[in-house]
Design a protein around this motif. Structure first.
Motif, PDB file in Angstrom:
ATOM      1  N   PHE A 107      13.063  48.907  39.591  1.00 46.96           N
ATOM      2  CA  PHE A 107      14.068  48.236  40.425  1.00 46.96           C
ATOM      3  C   PHE A 107      15.394  48.047  39.692  1.00 46.96           C
ATOM      4  O   PHE A 107      16.418  47.823  40.322  1.00 46.96           O
ATOM      5  CB  PHE A 107      13.533  46.898  40.946  1.00 46.96           C
ATOM      6  CG  PHE A 107      12.505  47.087  42.018  1.00 46.96           C
ATOM      7  CD1 PHE A 107      12.856  47.587  43.260  1.00 46.96           C
ATOM      8  CD2 PHE A 107      11.172  46.791  41.779  1.00 46.96           C
ATOM      9  CE1 PHE A 107      11.902  47.792  44.251  1.00 46.96           C
ATOM     10  CE2 PHE A 107      10.213  46.987  42.755  1.00 46.96           C
ATOM     11  CZ  PHE A 107      10.577  47.486  44.003  1.00 46.96           C
ATOM     12  N   ASP A 122       4.972  61.235  44.260  1.00 47.38           N
ATOM     13  CA  ASP A 122       4.510  59.846  44.338  1.00 47.38           C
ATOM     14  C   ASP A 122       3.028  59.846  44.656  1.00 47.38           C
ATOM     15  O   ASP A 122       2.608  60.122  45.773  1.00 47.38           O
ATOM     16  CB  ASP A 122       5.307  59.106  45.430  1.00 47.38           C
ATOM     17  CG  ASP A 122       4.844  57.661  45.644  1.00 47.38           C
ATOM     18  OD1 ASP A 122       3.624  57.398  45.614  1.00 47.38           O
ATOM     19  OD2 ASP A 122       5.702  56.803  45.874  1.00 47.38           O
ATOM     20  N   TRP A 129       1.971  48.821  46.032  1.00 52.20           N
ATOM     21  CA  TRP A 129       2.710  47.604  46.417  1.00 52.20           C
ATOM     22  C   TRP A 129       2.118  46.926  47.647  1.00 52.20           C
ATOM     23  O   TRP A 129       1.834  47.594  48.633  1.00 52.20           O
ATOM     24  CB  TRP A 129       4.159  47.960  46.753  1.00 52.20           C
ATOM     25  CG  TRP A 129       4.910  48.660  45.671  1.00 52.20           C
ATOM     26  CD1 TRP A 129       5.209  49.994  45.621  1.00 52.20           C
ATOM     27  CD2 TRP A 129       5.466  48.071  44.487  1.00 52.20           C
ATOM     28  NE1 TRP A 129       5.913  50.266  44.476  1.00 52.20           N
ATOM     29  CE2 TRP A 129       6.092  49.105  43.764  1.00 52.20           C
ATOM     30  CE3 TRP A 129       5.506  46.773  43.978  1.00 52.20           C
ATOM     31  CZ2 TRP A 129       6.740  48.889  42.560  1.00 52.20           C
ATOM     32  CZ3 TRP A 129       6.151  46.559  42.774  1.00 52.20           C
ATOM     33  CH2 TRP A 129       6.756  47.604  42.079  1.00 52.20           C
ATOM     34  N   ARG A 134       6.446  46.729  49.063  1.00 54.06           N
ATOM     35  CA  ARG A 134       6.417  48.164  49.407  1.00 54.06           C
ATOM     36  C   ARG A 134       7.697  48.561  50.146  1.00 54.06           C
ATOM     37  O   ARG A 134       8.248  49.635  49.932  1.00 54.06           O
ATOM     38  CB  ARG A 134       5.186  48.483  50.258  1.00 54.06           C
ATOM     39  CG  ARG A 134       4.969  49.979  50.430  1.00 54.06           C
ATOM     40  CD  ARG A 134       3.786  50.290  51.341  1.00 54.06           C
ATOM     41  NE  ARG A 134       2.688  49.415  51.052  1.00 54.06           N
ATOM     42  CZ  ARG A 134       1.997  48.734  51.986  1.00 54.06           C
ATOM     43  NH1 ARG A 134       2.278  48.888  53.270  1.00 54.06           N
ATOM     44  NH2 ARG A 134       1.017  47.938  51.653  1.00 54.06           N
ATOM     45  N   TYR A 137      10.362  48.819  47.597  1.00 56.76           N
ATOM     46  CA  TYR A 137      10.166  50.049  46.814  1.00 56.76           C
ATOM     47  C   TYR A 137      10.652  51.262  47.621  1.00 56.76           C
ATOM     48  O   TYR A 137      11.321  52.151  47.075  1.00 56.76           O
ATOM     49  CB  TYR A 137       8.695  50.212  46.429  1.00 56.76           C
ATOM     50  CG  TYR A 137       8.363  51.586  45.886  1.00 56.76           C
ATOM     51  CD1 TYR A 137       8.722  51.949  44.586  1.00 56.76           C
ATOM     52  CD2 TYR A 137       7.723  52.539  46.684  1.00 56.76           C
ATOM     53  CE1 TYR A 137       8.440  53.220  44.094  1.00 56.76           C
ATOM     54  CE2 TYR A 137       7.432  53.807  46.204  1.00 56.76           C
ATOM     55  CZ  TYR A 137       7.795  54.141  44.910  1.00 56.76           C
ATOM     56  OH  TYR A 137       7.526  55.415  44.439  1.00 56.76           O
ATOM     57  N   LYS A 140      14.307  51.423  47.374  1.00 61.63           N
ATOM     58  CA  LYS A 140      14.752  51.841  46.038  1.00 61.63           C
ATOM     59  C   LYS A 140      14.524  53.343  45.857  1.00 61.63           C
ATOM     60  O   LYS A 140      15.372  54.053  45.322  1.00 61.63           O
ATOM     61  CB  LYS A 140      14.008  51.036  44.959  1.00 61.63           C
ATOM     62  CG  LYS A 140      14.420  51.366  43.548  1.00 61.63           C
ATOM     63  CD  LYS A 140      15.873  50.985  43.265  1.00 61.63           C
ATOM     64  CE  LYS A 140      16.353  51.451  41.898  1.00 61.63           C
ATOM     65  NZ  LYS A 140      17.777  51.208  41.679  1.00 61.63           N
TER      66      LYS A 140
END
Ligand SMILES: C[S@@+](CC[C@H](N)C(=O)[O-])C[C@H]1O[C@@H](n2cnc3c(N)ncnc32)[C@H](O)[C@@H]1O
Length: 219
Positions: A107, A122, A129, A134, A137, A140
């Motif tokens: 983050f 991924d 999360w 989540r 995320y 981000k």
């Protein structure tokens, strides 16, 4: 989950998420991204995953991000790779010829850190999360992935009421709701993997699906 949760897992070696072999969906679907061997691949929340070795074997440069120092140092140690360490602000960057792992919080990773990537992978990051984090995320990840870049996403989905995460259940509907604004989403396969996951079987989880998606950053 908070950083302390993951640091404790690594300290106690409670890392059931770490696979001793390459992920089947990575082996089966990575070629769908049609990348040049020289492509740079970002691996968020990378742990010490051997999937990064597979990506490097394809000729790619790998850029991982991982919170925990033990995970990062073990990756290089266990794969007999010499390593250099440099401090970049609050992050430490551990590098060898084809693999650089940024140790620190994703983050607080500057969006420019990933400006040169050509793909991402991924596995067990989105599903690490709980719901609210989540969504943060996902935002981000969208900030870190340049327009047009493709990635392979591997998720698990199950009846969340049957078991506490992580891993958390992420359904195709969740992906549509929270990722489709930023990414084109293509579902490649959704497989029943309950029999291969004894932790879920023992807890009487009624079903467990592993899914692979190709995501393409819109822009
Ligand atoms: C479920 S594990 C998956 C690891 C790896 N992707 C794999 O397949 O083995 C999630 C990893 O994310 C790391 N992590 C958790 N929070 C993080 C954060 N804020 N920034 C970077 N890494 C984080 C944890 O230390 C842990 O190694």
């Amino acid at each position: 989950m908070e950083p302390s949760f993951w640091h404790e897992k690594w300290d106690l070696k409670q890392i059931g998420f770490h696979q001793p072999q390459i992920n089947e969906f990575l082996l089966k679907y990575w070629s769908r991204l049609s990348l040049e061997p020289s492509a740079e691949v970002f691996v968020p929340l990378c742990g010490k995953s051997l999937d990064m070795c597979y990506l490097a074997e394809q000729g790619h440069s790998v850029l991982g991000c991982e919170l925990n120092k033990i995970a990062v140092e073990d990756f290089f140690k266990e794969n007999n790779l010499p390593v250099n360490r440099q401090t970049h602000g609050e992050h430490q960057v551990y590098s060898t010829e084809q693999v650089s792992l940024i140790q620190g919080d994703i983050f607080t990773l500057a969006n420019e850190s990933t400006h040169s990537i050509n793909a991402f992978y991924d596995r067990a990051a989105l599903i690490a999360w709980p719901e609210a984090m989540r969504q943060q995320y996902a935002k981000k990840l969208a900030e870190l992935i340049p327009a047009g870049v493709k990635g392979l996403l591997v998720t698990l989905d199950y009846d969340q009421s049957a078991l506490n995460g992580p891993p958390f259940a992420v359904s195709p509907q969740w992906i549509e709701t929270h990722l489709a604004a930023d990414f084109e989403v293509e579902l490649l396969e959704c497989a029943d993997v309950l029999a291969d996951n004894q932790r879920f079987v023992k807890k009487n989880v009624p079903w467990l699906n592993e899914a692979a998606y190709v995501l393409t950053r819109k822009g």
